[in-house]
Write a protein that holds these residues in place. Structure first.
Motif, PDB file in Angstrom:
ATOM      1  N   UNK A 142       0.819  -1.346  -0.104  1.00 25.88           N
ATOM      2  CA  UNK A 142       0.047   0.069  -0.410  1.00 25.88           C
ATOM      3  C   UNK A 142       0.810   1.452  -0.065  1.00 25.88           C
ATOM      4  N   UNK A 143       2.598   1.420   0.778  1.00 28.69           N
ATOM      5  CA  UNK A 143       3.077   2.117   0.805  1.00 28.69           C
ATOM      6  C   UNK A 143       3.489   2.449  -0.423  1.00 28.69           C
ATOM      7  N   UNK A 144       3.876   1.399  -0.967  1.00 28.26           N
ATOM      8  CA  UNK A 144       4.163   1.943  -2.705  1.00 28.26           C
ATOM      9  C   UNK A 144       3.251   2.009  -3.746  1.00 28.26           C
ATOM     10  N   UNK A 145       2.214   1.633  -3.270  1.00 26.24           N
ATOM     11  CA  UNK A 145       1.422   2.083  -4.625  1.00 26.24           C
ATOM     12  C   UNK A 145       0.580   3.721  -4.546  1.00 26.24           C
ATOM     13  N   UNK A 146       0.863   4.081  -2.634  1.00 23.95           N
ATOM     14  CA  UNK A 146       0.030   5.398  -2.667  1.00 23.95           C
ATOM     15  C   UNK A 146       2.051   6.590  -2.818  1.00 23.95           C
ATOM     16  N   UNK A 147       2.702   5.327  -3.082  1.00 22.70           N
ATOM     17  CA  UNK A 147       4.086   6.399  -3.499  1.00 22.70           C
ATOM     18  C   UNK A 147       4.238   6.723  -5.049  1.00 22.70           C
ATOM     19  N   UNK A 148       3.606   6.283  -5.868  1.00 22.61           N
ATOM     20  CA  UNK A 148       3.388   6.537  -7.234  1.00 22.61           C
ATOM     21  C   UNK A 148       3.479   8.291  -7.782  1.00 22.61           C
ATOM     22  N   UNK A 149       2.617   9.178  -7.229  1.00 20.39           N
ATOM     23  CA  UNK A 149       2.667  10.018  -7.484  1.00 20.39           C
ATOM     24  C   UNK A 149       3.961  11.356  -6.946  1.00 20.39           C
ATOM     25  N   UNK A 150       4.328  10.614  -6.269  1.00 21.55           N
ATOM     26  CA  UNK A 150       5.376  10.992  -6.063  1.00 21.55           C
ATOM     27  C   UNK A 150       6.726  10.678  -6.765  1.00 21.55           C
ATOM     28  N   UNK A 151       6.538   9.498  -6.772  1.00 20.12           N
ATOM     29  CA  UNK A 151       8.089   8.903  -8.189  1.00 20.12           C
ATOM     30  C   UNK A 151       7.390   9.242  -9.419  1.00 20.12           C
ATOM     31  N   UNK A 152       5.839   9.749  -9.344  1.00 19.54           N
ATOM     32  CA  UNK A 152       6.115  10.501 -11.112  1.00 19.54           C
ATOM     33  C   UNK A 152       6.928  12.270 -11.025  1.00 19.54           C
TER      34      UNK A 152
END
Length: 340
Positions: free
Chosen positions: A19-29
């Protein structure tokens, strides 16, 4: 009981991590967009540290998400010269090598696709390792990836094609050939047009010669006009048009009356494509002689689009006709209107 609790705890931790990794996608983008599409300078260490700050730990799972973002950028045609900076900083080549070595076929398939999209032509040995796999999907993906990424005889597996190519096969192969075209490495296609005994592959390769506007193929295409397979002749005729080889126009007109319909249609389309202005009377003549409705439509469209003189001839022809032939011309002129 203790084992059950341990398994439950591990699963909870795993699910929280996912869940943490999924939530981090906007920040990675946002990070990758800043690196790739702004003038701000980043060192490899800064890229790594910034990514680690977002995901918490740079590992297999977080790198998978990072690769997914890069692949999406590439698929959206977001061009930048700084993709290699991220790839090197995060060790993505090593990450894909591990996926190639995975026991999971789905991970191997992901690695083939990701290496292709990111244009990482460093995996010849890994890809060849699976080119003779007993698993049909893995074998096919490995050979297609080799075609796209290898600079060492990329067409080596063309000789192994059996049966007819499906439309999906053609779409996949075209995507991989685009990579070779970017690197200016399509010269070998002409050899395979002459060499292959698989008519379906030959037809596809002739189509690709026209699509990629390959030069120096004229003689091969002219030779294929004598092939026993009418579909090969037809595709060769169409590619002559795509390559704008105008000096073949008279030869094509001479052949028209001795060819089957599939080749006749190809000749009309190529004459329209060449648009030299020399063949208007020929088009008018064969319109009157043709009984096939679909062919008549194609000829009428060629006349209408055959320069300004063609438009005049089309109107003259329309004024002289009645019945179904007139309906065909009206439909070609205004295709959205249904005439009764």
């Amino acid at each position: 009981m203790a084992l059950v609790i341990t398994i439950y705890t591990i699963r909870r931790r795993y699910n929280k991590l996912q869940k943490k990794l999924k939530d981090s996608v906007p920040d990675i983008i946002a990070l990758f967009e800043q690196i790739l599409f702004t003038d701000k300078k980043f060192s490899e260490q800064e890229v790594f540290d910034s990514f680690e700050d977002i995901v918490g730990n740079v590992n297999r799972e977080s790198l998978d998400i990072g690769v997914d973002v890069l692949v999406q950028f590439k698929n959206d045609d977001k061009e930048s010269e700084k993709y290699p900076l991220i790839i090197s900083a995060l060790g993505i080549v090593r990450h894909l090598e591990e996926k190639f070595d995975s026991r999971s076929n789905s991970e191997k398939m992901d690695a083939f696709q990701e290496a292709f999209v990111l244009d990482l032509n460093r995996f010849d040995s890994k890809i060849l390792q699976y080119a003779y796999s007993k698993n049909k999907r893995i074998r096919s993906e490995a050979r297609n990836s080799y075609l796209a990424l290898s600079s060492n005889d990329p067409y080596r597996f063309f000789d192994d094609f059996e049966g007819n190519l499906t439309k999906w096969d053609e779409i996949e192969l075209m995507q991989y050939l685009k990579q070779q075209n970017i690197r200016g490495n399509l010269e070998g296609l002409g050899k395979w047009i002459n060499y292959s005994k698989n008519d379906s592959l030959v037809i596809f390769l002739i189509k690709m010669v026209g699509f990629f506007k390959q030069k120096g193929i004229d003689e091969i295409l002219l030779e294929k006009l004598e092939d026993d397979n009418a579909n090969i002749r037809a595709e060769s005729i169409l590619s002559l048009g795509e390559l704008d080889i105008k000096e073949t126009e008279d030869t094509l007109i001479e052949r028209y009356y001795t060819e089957p319909e599939v080749c006749q249609v190809a000749i009309v389309k190529t004459i329209k494509k060449l648009n030299t202005g020399k063949s208007l009377s020929f088009l008018q003549e064969i319109f009157g002689e043709t009984n096939n409705i679909d062919t008549k439509k194609i000829i009428a469209e060629a006349i209408l689009n055959y320069s300004y003189e063609g438009q005049i001839a089309f109107q003259t022809l329309k004024n002289s006709l009645k019945g179904f032939d007139l309906l065909i011309l009206k439909h070609i002129e205004t295709p959205l209107i249904k005439y009764k």
